[in-house]
Design an enzyme around this catalytic site. Structure first.
Site, PDB file in Angstrom:
ATOM      1  N   HIS A 208       2.105  25.941  84.795  1.00  0.00           N
ATOM      2  CA  HIS A 208       3.003  24.947  85.407  1.00  0.00           C
ATOM      3  C   HIS A 208       4.481  25.312  85.288  1.00  0.00           C
ATOM      4  O   HIS A 208       5.308  24.745  86.018  1.00  0.00           O
ATOM      5  CB  HIS A 208       2.792  23.575  84.773  1.00  0.00           C
ATOM      6  CG  HIS A 208       1.462  22.958  85.057  1.00  0.00           C
ATOM      7  ND1 HIS A 208       0.979  22.774  86.336  1.00  0.00           N
ATOM      8  CD2 HIS A 208       0.498  22.469  84.222  1.00  0.00           C
ATOM      9  CE1 HIS A 208      -0.216  22.210  86.277  1.00  0.00           C
ATOM     10  NE2 HIS A 208      -0.533  22.019  85.014  1.00  0.00           N
ATOM     11  N   HIS A 245      -5.888  21.002  86.927  1.00  0.00           N
ATOM     12  CA  HIS A 245      -4.571  20.767  87.515  1.00  0.00           C
ATOM     13  C   HIS A 245      -4.197  21.931  88.434  1.00  0.00           C
ATOM     14  O   HIS A 245      -4.515  23.091  88.139  1.00  0.00           O
ATOM     15  CB  HIS A 245      -3.511  20.619  86.415  1.00  0.00           C
ATOM     16  CG  HIS A 245      -3.773  19.478  85.485  1.00  0.00           C
ATOM     17  ND1 HIS A 245      -4.377  19.643  84.254  1.00  0.00           N
ATOM     18  CD2 HIS A 245      -3.517  18.149  85.600  1.00  0.00           C
ATOM     19  CE1 HIS A 245      -4.482  18.471  83.649  1.00  0.00           C
ATOM     20  NE2 HIS A 245      -3.977  17.546  84.453  1.00  0.00           N
TER      21      HIS A 245
END
Length: 670
Positions: A208, A245
Site C-alpha cells: 500500500h 486488499h
C-alpha cells in the site's frame, strides 16, 4: 559495478523503432540515474537481459517448460530471507499488524525441518538511498528520523506523510523498513544474477505504501523497489497480488508502463483502499497492463480458482514475463481478523503452486494477514509447496504451540459463510478480463541499454554485523533523538495543504475516525469541547494577525500557541464529525477519511506520461458488478470506455480506514 547479465558488446545494440531518437533510452545512464525520484522515467529506462527465454507448451495443460540456462534446471533452487530481529517490532497495543507472525512462520519451518533445503540469508539493510529509487527524499528522511519520543514535535510532518492510526510511529520503524525491504531487493538481485530460481521473503509484500506517504500499515513499498531491481535485467515483470486488499501502491507506480503487468484479486466495494475497479486497466503505454479482479464477500476455494487459473493462463500466454513477483497476503484466508473471504490454506496455496508450473523465476513475498496463527500456518505450508512437499497436517511441537491449539493442525476449515460471488458474476468478470488481455500486444520488449549497478551487493547478504554497525542499535537511536530538528523541512517546503486539522469547519463526510470506537455520549461531549477549542483557535489567529499588523515580535509566539491549540483541537473535531445524526444521517458503517494529498501531488512517477496521468485524479463511479461496462461512472480512459478512471489519469483513491473491519482477535499477543 558491471552486471554479469549483460555483456559490453550488447550495450551498443541499436535502438528499436519503439524508442525514437531523443527518447529516454537515448539518454546517457547518468541522466537516467538522475531521474530516480521519478518512477516512470526510471522504469522506462531500457534495461535488458540475455536473449528471451524460449517457452514450449506441454500437453493439454497450462504448464510450460522454460529452456534457459541456469534457471529452473532440475529441482528448483530456493533462497530464503529472514532476519531474527523482525519479530521484535511492535506497532502498538491493539494494532492488528504484528511482525511477530514472521518469527512464528520461521519457527515452524525450523521444526518441520524444511529450512535445510533452502539457502538461508539474513538480508542486508536497505539504505535510504535504495528507498529513494521510488520514494521521495523528504519522506524517507522523515522515516529515518522520526521516533515515538520526538513525533509530538512534528505534527505537520505526521499529517503530511499519513503516519497516524493505521501507520503509527513505533520504536525502530526505519530499521523495520530496512529489514523487510532489504530482503525483497536482495532477493531480486539474486534473481538478476541467476543464482536462484525462487526467493522467499515473508517479511515483505507491503503493497500500500505510496511514493510520498504511508498507507495501510505499509511505510516503504518493498515490492516496487524489488520490481525496479528486476527491471535492470528483465524485460517484463509480472506482479500478482492475492491479498484481500487491492495492491494499489504497486499498481499506481506502474500504471503507465508495459514493462510491468499488475494483477490483483481483491475485495471491492466499501473496503480499504477503495480502488481496484474492474475497469481500471492502466493508461497510455500501460493500458490493459493493470488487471483488477474485484470480488465479493465469502469467496471460497472453488470460485477463486475458477477465476485465478484461466486469467493467469491468459496472462502468461500474452505477456510472457521474464520474472514474477507474487504477493501472498494471508488476509484472504477464512477467519481473518480484517478479512471477509473464505479460502482454506490449500485453496490459497493452490494459486502459488499453479504459478510455479510456468517455470519462471519468482520472488514470493508476504503481505496482509491478521489472525497470526493462520498466517504462520499458511506461509509455512506454501514454503513446503515451493519445495515440493506436502507437509504433515499434525504440527510438530514448536516454540509457539500454544497459538495453534486446540487442534495443533496445519490446515484450517472454511466457515459456512455465504459466498456472494454468483456463477454469473464470476463468469462476467472472467470474460471481460480475458477480452481485455486479448487486446495487448504479445510479448512487449525494449532495446538494450547499460545495466545500473545492483542496489545491494551479493557479498553483503551474508554479512552479520552487530546492531550498531547496521544502523539499528543504541548509537543510531541516540543520534536520532539528539537531532530532532533535522525532521523539519527547509523553509518554503512546509505542508500548507488543507486537511481535517485546519480550520473550524470539519467535514463530517471526511472524518477519519474508527467506526464503533467511542460511545455516542462521549463523542457528543468531545464535540462540545471541540467547538470551544476551535473558537479559541480563531481568537488566537485573530490576535496573531493584529499583533503582526502592528509590527510586534509577539506574533510568532501567538502563532506557535495557535498551532498547538490547533493540533489539540483536531482529535475532538474528528469526534464531532462522528456524532450520529449531526448531519441528519446515521453514522456510516465504514467511515471515509480524507485522502492525504502527498502521493497525488508528487505522483506515482515522473516523465510526460506520468504527469499527464496524474493531471486529473477525479472520483470514478460504477460498480465492480458492471461487468458489461454500462456507464461505468467516472468518464472513462483514453477511449472513453474505462469507467472508474479519471480522464487521462489514475483510478480514484477513496480512503477507507483499513482497520474499519477490525473484529478483534482472541489472541492479541505481542
Amino acid at each position: 559495478w558491471a552486471s554479469p547479465v549483460i555483456t559490453p558488446a550488447r550495450h551498443t545494440r541499436a535502438r528499436s523503432d519503439a524508442n525514437p531518437p531523443g527518447g529516454i533510452a537515448s539518454r546517457p545512464p547518468a541522466a537516467v540515474a538522475s531521474s530516480r525520484a521519478h518512477i516512470h522515467t526510471f522504469i522506462r529506462a531500457p534495461t535488458l537481459r540475455l536473449p528471451p527465454q524460449e517457452v514450449q507448451r506441454k500437453g493439454k495443460g497450462n504448464a510450460v517448460e522454460t529452456k534457459q540456462s541456469g534457471v529452473m534446471a532440475g529441482k528448483a533452487k530456493i533462497s530464503y530471507f529472514y532476519d531474527p530481529d523482525v519479530g521484535n517490532f511492535y506497532y502498538g497495543q491493539g494494532h492488528p499488524m504484528k511482525p511477530h507472525r514472521v518469527r512464528m512462520t520461521h519457527n515452524l519451518l525450523l521444526h518441520y525441518g524444511i529450512y535445510k533445503e533452502m539457502e538461508v540469508f539474513r538480508p542486508s539493510l536497505a539504505s535510504a538511498e535504495d528507498m529513494t529509487q521510488f520514494h521521495s527524499d523528504e519522506y524517507i528522511e522523515f522515516l529515518r528520523l522520526i521516533t515515538p519520543d520526538n513525533q509530538h514535535e512534528h505534527m505537520r510532518q505526521l499529517k503530511r506523510f499519513n503516519c497516524a492510526e493505521d501507520c503509527p510511529v513505533f520504536d525502530g520503524l526505519f530499521n523495520f523498513c530496512q529489514i523487510y525491504t532489504g530482503g525483497s531487493v536482495g532477493g531480486a538481485v539474486r534473481l538478476n544474477h541467476k543464482l536462484t530460481d525462487t526467493v522467499v521473503n515473508w517479511a515483505g509484500g507491503l503493497h500500500h505504501a505510496k511514493k510520498n506517504e504511508a498507507s495501510g500499515f505499509c511505510y516503504v513499498n518493498d515490492i516496487v523497489l524489488a520490481i525496479l531491481e528486476l527491471l535492470k535485467a528483465h524485460q517484463r515483470v509480472l506482479y500478482i497480488d492475492i491479498d484481500i486488499h487491492h495492491g494499489d501502491g504497486v499498481e499506481e507506480a506502474f500504471y503507465t508502463t508495459d514493462r510491468v503487468m499488475t494483477v490483483s484479486f481483491h475485495k471491492f466495494g466499501e473496503y480499504f483502499p477503495g480502488t481496484g475497479h474492474l475497469q481500471d486497466v492502466g493508461q497510455h503505454r500501460g493500458k490493459y497492463y493493470s488487471v483488477n479482479v474485484p470480488l465479493k464477500d465469502g469467496i471460497d476455494d472453488e470460485s477463486y480458482n475458477l477465476l485465478f487459473k484461466p486469467i493467469m493462463a491468459k496472462v502468461m500466454e500474452m505477456y510472457q514475463p521474464d520474472a514474477v513477483v507474487f504477493q501472498s497476503g494471508a488476509d484472504s484466508l477464512t477467519g481473518d481478523r480484517l478479512g471477509c473471504f473464505n479460502l482454506s490454506i490449500r485453496g490459497h496455496a493452490e494459486c502459488l503452486k499453479y504459478m510455479t508450473t510456468f517455470g519462471v523465476p519468482m520472488l514470493v513475498l508476504g503481505g496482509g494477514g491478521y489472525t497470526i496463527r493462520n498466517v504462520a500456518r499458511c506461509w509455512t505450508y506454501e514454503t513446503g509447496c515451493l519445495l515440493g512437499h506436502e507437509l504433515e497436517d499434525k504440527m510438530p511441537v514448536n516454540d509457539y504451540s500454544e497459538y495453534f491449539g486446540p487442534t495443533h493442525t496445519l490446515q484450517i476449515q472454511p466457515s459456512n459463510m455465504e459466498n456472494q460471488n454468483t456463477p454469473e458474476y464470476l463468469e462476467g468478470i472472467r470474460n471481460r478480463l480475458l477480452e481485455n488481455l486479448s487486446k495487448i500486444a504479445p510479448k512487449p520488449s525494449v532495446p538494450f541499454h547499460d545495466v545500473p549497478p545492483d542496489a545491494i551487493s551479493l557479498e553483503s547478504m551474508e554479512s552479520k554485523e552487530d546492531d550498531d554497525k547496521r544502523g539499528g542499535g543504541a548509537d543510531a537511536i541516540a543520534a536520532r533523538r539528539a537531532h530532532p530538528d533535522e525532521l523539519e523541512p527547509d523553509e518554503g517546503d512546509r505542508d500548507d495543504k488543507p486537511s481535517r486539522f485546519d480550520g473550524p469547519g470539519v467535514d463530517t463526510e471526511k472524518a477519519d475516525f474508527y467506526a464503533g470506537g467511542v460511545a455516542a455520549a462521549d463523542r457528543a461531549a468531545a464535540a462540545a469541547a471541540a467547538t470551544t477549542q476551535v473558537e479559541g483557535v480563531e481568537a488566537a489567529a485573530a490576535a496573531a494577525r493584529a499583533v503582526k499588523a502592528e509590527g510586534g515580535e509577539a506574533a510568532e509566539v501567538v502563532k506557535a500557541e495557535t498551532d498547538a491549540a490547533e493540533m489539540e483541537a483536531a482529535p475532538a473535531a474528528e469526534a464531532e464529525a462522528e456524532v450520529p445524526g449531526a448531519t441528519g444521517e446515521p453514522a456510516p458503517t465504514f467511515v471515509k477519511g480524507e485522502q492525504s494529498e502527498g502521493a497525488m501531488d508528487d505522483g506515482a512517477g515522473g516523465g510526460a506520461e506520468a504527469e499527464l496521468a496524474l493531471a486529473a485524479v477525479a472520483a470514478g463511479g460504477g460498480d465492480a458488478m458492471d461487468v458489461d461496462g454500462g456507464d461505468g461512472g467516472g468518464g472513462g480512459g483514453e477511449d472513453g470506455g474505462d469507467g472508474g478512471v479519471a480522464p487521462g489519469g489514475l483510478p480514484s483513491r477513496p480512503s477507507f480506514g483499513i482497520m474499519a473491519r477490525d473484529h478483534g482477535d482472541d489472541r492479541d499477543m505481542a
